[in-house]
Design an enzyme around this catalytic site. Sequence first.
Site, short mmCIF file in Angstrom:
data_model
loop_
_atom_site.label_atom_id
_atom_site.label_comp_id
_atom_site.label_asym_id
_atom_site.label_seq_id
_atom_site.Cartn_x
_atom_site.Cartn_y
_atom_site.Cartn_z
N LEU A 96 0.82 -1.22 0.00
CA LEU A 96 0.00 0.00 0.00
C LEU A 96 0.85 1.26 0.00
CD1 LEU A 96 -2.87 -0.98 2.48
CD2 LEU A 96 -2.69 -1.39 0.02
N HIS A 120 -3.61 4.20 -2.30
CA HIS A 120 -4.55 3.32 -1.59
C HIS A 120 -5.13 4.04 -0.37
CE1 HIS A 120 -1.59 0.34 -3.38
NE2 HIS A 120 -2.73 -0.10 -3.89
N GLN A 136 -5.21 -12.90 -12.24
CA GLN A 136 -5.09 -11.75 -13.13
C GLN A 136 -3.67 -11.52 -13.62
OE1 GLN A 136 -6.54 -9.11 -9.89
NE2 GLN A 136 -5.07 -7.62 -10.66
N GLU A 147 -9.01 5.76 -10.14
CA GLU A 147 -9.01 6.05 -11.58
C GLU A 147 -7.65 5.76 -12.19
OE1 GLU A 147 -10.45 10.03 -12.17
OE2 GLU A 147 -12.51 9.45 -11.70
N ASP A 149 -6.30 2.94 -12.40
CA ASP A 149 -6.56 1.78 -13.25
C ASP A 149 -7.89 2.04 -13.96
OD1 ASP A 149 -4.38 -0.31 -12.33
OD2 ASP A 149 -5.09 0.75 -10.57
N GLN A 179 -9.81 -0.83 -15.52
CA GLN A 179 -10.33 -1.71 -14.47
C GLN A 179 -11.63 -1.14 -13.89
OE1 GLN A 179 -7.82 -3.77 -11.42
NE2 GLN A 179 -8.45 -2.06 -10.17
N VAL A 213 -3.70 9.64 -7.32
CA VAL A 213 -2.75 10.30 -6.42
C VAL A 213 -1.36 10.20 -7.06
CG1 VAL A 213 -1.67 10.23 -4.13
CG2 VAL A 213 -4.12 9.75 -4.39
N SER A 236 2.21 4.03 -7.60
CA SER A 236 1.93 2.64 -7.95
C SER A 236 2.82 1.73 -7.13
CB SER A 236 2.23 2.42 -9.44
OG SER A 236 2.29 1.04 -9.73
N ARG A 249 4.12 -0.80 -8.22
CA ARG A 249 5.20 -1.23 -9.12
C ARG A 249 6.32 -0.19 -9.23
NH1 ARG A 249 0.71 -4.04 -11.72
NH2 ARG A 249 1.24 -6.26 -11.81
P1 AMP Z 1 -3.75 -2.31 -6.58
O1 AMP Z 1 -3.31 -2.64 -5.20
O2 AMP Z 1 -2.66 -1.76 -7.43
O3 AMP Z 1 -4.54 -3.40 -7.22
O4 AMP Z 1 -4.76 -1.08 -6.42
C1 AMP Z 1 -5.87 -1.15 -5.56
C2 AMP Z 1 -6.74 0.04 -5.79
O5 AMP Z 1 -6.01 1.23 -5.53
C3 AMP Z 1 -7.23 0.13 -7.24
O6 AMP Z 1 -8.59 0.56 -7.24
C4 AMP Z 1 -6.31 1.17 -7.82
O7 AMP Z 1 -6.87 1.87 -8.91
C5 AMP Z 1 -6.12 2.09 -6.63
N1 AMP Z 1 -4.90 2.89 -6.80
C6 AMP Z 1 -3.65 2.42 -7.01
N2 AMP Z 1 -2.79 3.45 -7.19
C7 AMP Z 1 -3.53 4.59 -7.11
C8 AMP Z 1 -3.23 5.98 -7.23
N3 AMP Z 1 -2.00 6.41 -7.49
N4 AMP Z 1 -4.24 6.86 -7.10
C9 AMP Z 1 -5.51 6.43 -6.88
N5 AMP Z 1 -5.86 5.14 -6.75
C10 AMP Z 1 -4.88 4.23 -6.87
#
Ligand code: AMP
Length: 300
Positions: free
Chosen positions: A37, A41, A65, A154, A156, A159, A182, A191, A193
């Site tokens: 996180l 998140h 996935q 947003e 993703d 998604q 963010v 991210s 990643r």
């Molecule tokens: P993930 O853990 O990458 O699968 O992301 C979980 C949730 O957090 C998903 O709905 C993503 O779109 C959201 N998320 C990830 N990075 C960001 C970000 N930089 N800004 C807003 N939401 C994010």
Amino acid sequence: MGTLDIVESVEDLRRTVASARGAGPAAVGFVPTMGALHDGHAELIRRARSACDVVVVSCYVNPLQFGPAEDLDRYPRTPDEDARIVLEAGGDVLWRPTDTTMYAGGLGDAVVVRTGRIGDVLEGASRPGHFDGVATIVAKLLAAVAPDVLYLGEKDFQQLAVVRKIVSELLLPVEVRGVPIVREPDGLARSSRNAYLAPEEREAAVSLSRALHAASASVEAGVRDPGAVVAAATDVLDGAGPLVRSDYVALVHPDTLEPLERIGDAAVLLLAARVGSTRLIDNLRLLPRDHHATRTEVQP
Ligand code: AMP
């Protein structure tokens, strides 16, 4: 700060959510994540906290996935830090299911939700089967948590569109809310990643948000031809040096993800690029000048 209940089984999850709901009417907000996180998140969790009575967060790296050549095994896992972030952002329940819980009969024989065309384009074209995996796990997570409101980023963008479609078509009783991206101070979208990036790759990665900004600037300057807007972004990625390789840049309608013939009221620019060996995505809504009041800004 409140307390955080950390649960693993579906039974414990349901019992904990039911007792947190209490006797009266209570809205349950749900934030599904893959862990590792960061503040993106945390923003989803804060939004849920401000609007809902009970906030449930899941951390689960969903194998369905990931493609066979993708980063499932090396995907970052930071469980202690995750629990701290969830608690600080206002989560009440943190659910960490196991693979056995989510895929009791094994992955090869799993019941799979197929998304249709919306999951086959863009990210889906580069990552075959990815969105079927996403749709499947989201359906399962929603069945277990039974939230009133689902919070997705947003970041993703595709998604979010896919999940809106499955919620609508599977008649799932949940409201989907998208949360704006963010970003780091230099514009890079946050991210999990990003943790893979070496210092020189981290520097080069800013070219993704710069590319979006260049495209947005071209729209502000009056360009309305989608090809020219896409080219403004592609030029930035192509000029970013040998570490950056563009995968796709696409100007589409935000609901259907279908390519646009002209920039009108609703347009989003989606892109994906490899920076070194790490694949990153980003996006920005593009609106003509008279719509500026609602536009999302990225740093130049
Ligand atoms: P993930 O853990 O990458 O699968 O992301 C979980 C949730 O957090 C998903 O709905 C993503 O779109 C959201 N998320 C990830 N990075 C960001 C970000 N930089 N800004 C807003 N939401 C994010």
